[in-house]
Structures are given as structure tokens and as C-alpha cells.
Design a protein around this motif. Structure first.
Motif, mmCIF file in Angstrom:
data_model
loop_
_atom_site.group_PDB
_atom_site.id
_atom_site.type_symbol
_atom_site.label_atom_id
_atom_site.label_comp_id
_atom_site.label_asym_id
_atom_site.label_seq_id
_atom_site.Cartn_x
_atom_site.Cartn_y
_atom_site.Cartn_z
ATOM 1 N N LEU A 1 -2.873 -0.839 -34.358
ATOM 2 C CA LEU A 1 -4.091 0.004 -34.192
ATOM 3 C C LEU A 1 -4.224 -0.180 -32.439
ATOM 4 C CD1 LEU A 1 -6.403 -1.559 -36.731
ATOM 5 C CD2 LEU A 1 -5.160 0.633 -36.770
ATOM 6 N N LEU A 2 -4.640 1.104 -32.012
ATOM 7 C CA LEU A 2 -4.848 1.120 -30.593
ATOM 8 C C LEU A 2 -6.460 0.727 -30.266
ATOM 9 C CD1 LEU A 2 -2.801 4.226 -29.727
ATOM 10 C CD2 LEU A 2 -2.089 1.762 -29.478
ATOM 11 N N ASN A 3 -7.017 0.310 -29.156
ATOM 12 C CA ASN A 3 -8.201 0.110 -28.679
ATOM 13 C C ASN A 3 -8.515 0.905 -27.325
ATOM 14 O OD1 ASN A 3 -8.643 -2.517 -30.897
ATOM 15 N ND2 ASN A 3 -6.927 -3.089 -29.464
ATOM 16 N N PRO A 4 -9.623 1.459 -27.451
ATOM 17 C CA PRO A 4 -10.221 2.343 -26.460
ATOM 18 C C PRO A 4 -10.348 1.469 -25.150
ATOM 19 C CG PRO A 4 -11.840 2.233 -28.086
ATOM 20 C CD PRO A 4 -10.670 1.274 -28.538
ATOM 21 N N GLY A 5 -10.547 2.172 -23.936
ATOM 22 C CA GLY A 5 -10.985 1.590 -22.591
ATOM 23 C C GLY A 5 -11.178 2.529 -21.582
ATOM 24 N N ILE A 6 -11.697 2.261 -20.782
ATOM 25 C CA ILE A 6 -12.161 3.216 -19.536
ATOM 26 C C ILE A 6 -11.098 2.723 -18.268
ATOM 27 C CG2 ILE A 6 -14.441 3.631 -20.055
ATOM 28 C CD1 ILE A 6 -15.396 1.637 -18.205
ATOM 29 N N ARG A 7 -10.971 3.788 -17.667
ATOM 30 C CA ARG A 7 -10.056 3.546 -16.348
ATOM 31 C C ARG A 7 -10.463 4.048 -15.259
ATOM 32 N NH1 ARG A 7 -4.546 3.309 -15.945
ATOM 33 N NH2 ARG A 7 -3.371 4.570 -14.678
ATOM 34 N N ALA A 8 -9.940 3.442 -14.022
ATOM 35 C CA ALA A 8 -10.266 3.947 -12.749
ATOM 36 C C ALA A 8 -9.021 3.774 -11.884
ATOM 37 C CB ALA A 8 -11.423 3.285 -11.969
ATOM 38 N N LEU A 9 -8.778 4.920 -11.071
ATOM 39 C CA LEU A 9 -7.553 4.771 -10.294
ATOM 40 C C LEU A 9 -7.481 5.433 -9.086
ATOM 41 C CD1 LEU A 9 -6.131 7.994 -10.170
ATOM 42 C CD2 LEU A 9 -6.276 7.838 -12.632
ATOM 43 N N MET A 10 -6.666 5.009 -8.110
ATOM 44 C CA MET A 10 -6.380 5.421 -6.939
ATOM 45 C C MET A 10 -4.780 5.869 -6.722
ATOM 46 S SD MET A 10 -7.173 4.028 -3.064
ATOM 47 C CE MET A 10 -9.040 4.232 -3.367
ATOM 48 N N ASP A 11 -4.680 7.079 -6.204
ATOM 49 C CA ASP A 11 -3.254 7.565 -6.311
ATOM 50 C C ASP A 11 -2.868 8.110 -4.616
ATOM 51 O OD1 ASP A 11 -1.041 8.646 -7.960
ATOM 52 O OD2 ASP A 11 -1.392 10.098 -6.374
ATOM 53 N N PHE A 12 -1.914 7.777 -4.302
ATOM 54 C CA PHE A 12 -1.463 7.931 -2.898
ATOM 55 C C PHE A 12 -0.256 8.753 -3.322
ATOM 56 C CE2 PHE A 12 -3.401 3.546 -3.090
ATOM 57 C CZ PHE A 12 -4.126 3.588 -1.932
ATOM 58 N N LYS A 13 -0.104 10.214 -2.764
ATOM 59 C CA LYS A 13 1.036 10.868 -2.656
ATOM 60 C C LYS A 13 1.743 10.878 -1.432
ATOM 61 C CE LYS A 13 3.384 14.455 -3.941
ATOM 62 N NZ LYS A 13 4.280 14.593 -2.798
ATOM 63 N N LEU A 14 2.904 10.335 -1.353
ATOM 64 C CA LEU A 14 3.717 10.033 -0.280
ATOM 65 C C LEU A 14 4.526 11.635 -0.078
ATOM 66 C CD1 LEU A 14 4.888 6.429 -1.126
ATOM 67 C CD2 LEU A 14 3.061 7.338 0.276
ATOM 68 N N LYS A 15 5.451 11.318 0.779
ATOM 69 C CA LYS A 15 6.479 12.510 1.207
ATOM 70 C C LYS A 15 7.342 12.761 -0.247
ATOM 71 C CE LYS A 15 6.799 12.255 6.269
ATOM 72 N NZ LYS A 15 7.497 11.839 7.429
ATOM 73 N N GLY A 16 7.762 13.896 -0.302
ATOM 74 C CA GLY A 16 8.556 14.365 -1.376
ATOM 75 C C GLY A 16 8.073 14.190 -2.639
ATOM 76 N N VAL A 17 8.725 13.588 -3.609
ATOM 77 C CA VAL A 17 8.230 13.321 -5.049
ATOM 78 C C VAL A 17 7.731 11.881 -5.271
ATOM 79 C CG1 VAL A 17 9.877 15.121 -5.728
ATOM 80 C CG2 VAL A 17 10.503 12.718 -5.683
ATOM 81 N N PHE A 18 7.491 11.169 -4.315
ATOM 82 C CA PHE A 18 7.140 9.717 -4.283
ATOM 83 C C PHE A 18 5.696 9.698 -4.557
ATOM 84 C CE2 PHE A 18 11.479 9.641 -2.451
ATOM 85 C CZ PHE A 18 12.022 8.867 -3.411
ATOM 86 N N GLN A 19 5.175 8.842 -5.342
ATOM 87 C CA GLN A 19 3.690 8.510 -5.490
ATOM 88 C C GLN A 19 3.582 7.106 -5.576
ATOM 89 O OE1 GLN A 19 2.517 12.540 -7.908
ATOM 90 N NE2 GLN A 19 1.080 10.895 -8.033
ATOM 91 N N ILE A 20 2.514 6.372 -5.191
ATOM 92 C CA ILE A 20 2.177 5.017 -5.542
ATOM 93 C C ILE A 20 0.761 5.016 -6.082
ATOM 94 C CG2 ILE A 20 1.518 2.802 -4.984
ATOM 95 C CD1 ILE A 20 3.333 3.025 -2.529
ATOM 96 N N GLU A 21 0.407 4.225 -7.427
ATOM 97 C CA GLU A 21 -0.749 4.487 -8.273
ATOM 98 C C GLU A 21 -1.383 3.023 -8.323
ATOM 99 O OE1 GLU A 21 -1.994 6.343 -12.397
ATOM 100 O OE2 GLU A 21 -0.927 4.278 -12.344
ATOM 101 N N ALA A 22 -2.514 2.908 -8.058
ATOM 102 C CA ALA A 22 -3.164 1.295 -8.234
ATOM 103 C C ALA A 22 -4.479 1.885 -9.286
ATOM 104 C CB ALA A 22 -3.843 0.974 -6.992
#
Length: 235
Positions: free
Chosen positions: A51-72
Motif C-alpha cells: 500500500l502507498l501513502n499520500p503526502g504533499i511535496r515542496a521543491l526547489m530546482d536548480f537548472k545548471l549548464k547543459g543537461v545537469f540539474q540539482i533538486e532539493a
């Protein structure tokens, strides 16, 4: 499996969107967002019924050069029970991930590979049932566990408009517990994020032509300035 069904629908329903006007390759930017998640959370202590349990989500995404990203990001799960062993479970996590976001088609859709780490904080009340002979819990005990997990996953990002994005991801998390190593969590995530500082990387061909036309010197009496000056002097 609610978000899993949305994941499948996403693949088919967004196909017409790809016929939109070609967008510029995603330049460097920061975006913020929110969303929802369905997750098994803590398979070491919660029920293993899938069984899966629901939740809420907050995020910040840093798009870098090329195809790289960092997500917190952080996920706060709704209070729930896990029959038969735990009641009134509170859980949240915080994660940081590195991503390879590979542009597809017109550049407004991205396929992502995800790799990162998660810190999970989990607390529940032991019901007195289950786990007997394996765990030294007494009925009513509050069990508080924390885990450091490794993340691996994949997903899609669809750009909608100039500054908005929709993410749909599948992630799996792994950890160790009592000298055992295994999969702790399966998580489906749906999120919207907005990049307030996102701007076009370059001008379109039509804009370049318009700029070139505006810079063209206006003719004087049918003869462009700077040309055939000897004719102009004879007038």
C-alpha cells in the motif's frame, strides 16, 4: 497506485503538446514548486502489503549548464496507520538529487535520470500486534526511527508555457536497518514548478529578421543613404 496511473496517462496525453511551437533549450534558472506523492515510506517497519501513502511535496530546482540539474525537496506524509503493527504514523523526508535531464523532440519535454540521498524521519505507536519475537516493543511504545537512504529513479518533465513545468517521477530508495540492506521506499511524485527568472536564451529567427529590418537605413527619395553619394551631390 494513483500516481502510477497518472504517470501512464502523462505519456499519452502530453503527446499533442509536443506539436507546439519550438521552445529554446532550457537555460540556467531556479524554479520553485509543490506537488503530491504516493510512497511506501518505510518498508522496514510499515506493512509490506504494497500500500502507498499520500503526502504533499515542496521543491526547489536548480537548472545548471547543459543537461545537469540539482533538486532539493521535502515530502510530508499524511498521518496514517499500518496494520497490524503501527498506528498514528508521522513521517517526513528531505532529499537532494542530481539529475540528467535529456531534451526530447522540440525541447519542451525532458527525460530524467535521478540519483541522490534522502533523510527520513518516521514515528509510530506500536499497536501490540505483529512483529512479535523480532522486535522488543511493548503495546503503546512510540517508535522513532531515522534513515539515510540512497535514491535512484527516472521521470519526465514537460514545459508548459515559458516558465512553468510539470514533473512526473518514479523513485526507489534504499537503506540499511539492523545490519540488513534493502529497498525502503517506492515513490511516485507529481509536481508543478515555476521559474520566475527564466528568460529566452536567444531570439527567434523571426525576431532576428525584424531587428535586421529595423536597422536598415531608410532610403532618401528612393535612394538608400550612403549609396551613390555622387548622384546625391548632383541634385
Amino acid at each position: 497506485m494513483r500516481l502510477f496511473l497518472l504517470f501512464i496517462l502523462f505519456l499519452f496525453l502530453t503527446t499533442p503538446i509536443l506539436a507546439q511551437e519550438k521552445t529554446n533549450q532550457n537555460p540556467q534558472h531556479i524554479s520553485i514548486g509543490f506537488g503530491f506523492t504516493d510512497a511506501s515510506i518505510n518498508s522496514w517497519q510499515e506493512s509490506s502489503t504494497g500500500l502507498l501513502n499520500p503526502g504533499i511535496r515542496a521543491l526547489m530546482d536548480f537548472k545548471l549548464k547543459g543537461v545537469f540539474q540539482i533538486e532539493a525537496a521535502t515530502n510530508l506524509f499524511l498521518i496514517h496507520n499500518s496494520a497490524p503493527s503501527f498506528d498514528n504514523i508521522h513521517a517526513w523526508n528531505a532529499e537532494i538529487n542530481g539529475m540528467l535531464a535529456i531534451p526530447l523532440n522540440n525541447g519542451n519535454r525532458y527525460f530524467k535520470f535521478i540519483l541522490g540521498m534522502t533523510y527520513l524521519d518516521w514515528k509510530g505507536i506500536y499497536s501490540g500486534r505483529g512483529l512479535i519475537g523480532r522486535m522488543p516493543y511493548a503495546t503503546g511504545d512510540v517508535i522513532h526511527s531515522t534513515f539515510l537512504e540512497g535514491n535512484i529513479g527516472m521521470g519526465f518533465t514537460q514545459q508548459i508555457g515559458k516558465r512553468s513545468f510539470i514533473d512526473l517521477d518514479l523513485r526507489m530508495r534504499f537503506s540499511t536497518y539492523q545490519n540488513k540492506f534493502g529497498q525502503t521506499d517506492t515513490s511516485f511524485q507529481l509536481a508543478y514548478h515555476y521559474a520566475p527568472s527564466l528568460h529566452k536564451k536567444g531570439k527567434s529567427d523571426s525576431e532576428k529578421i525584424a531587428d535586421a529590418n529595423s536597422k536598415t537605413k531608410k532610403p532618401e527619395n528612393g535612394i538608400p543613404r550612403g549609396k551613390y553619394k555622387w548622384l546625391k551631390k548632383k541634385r
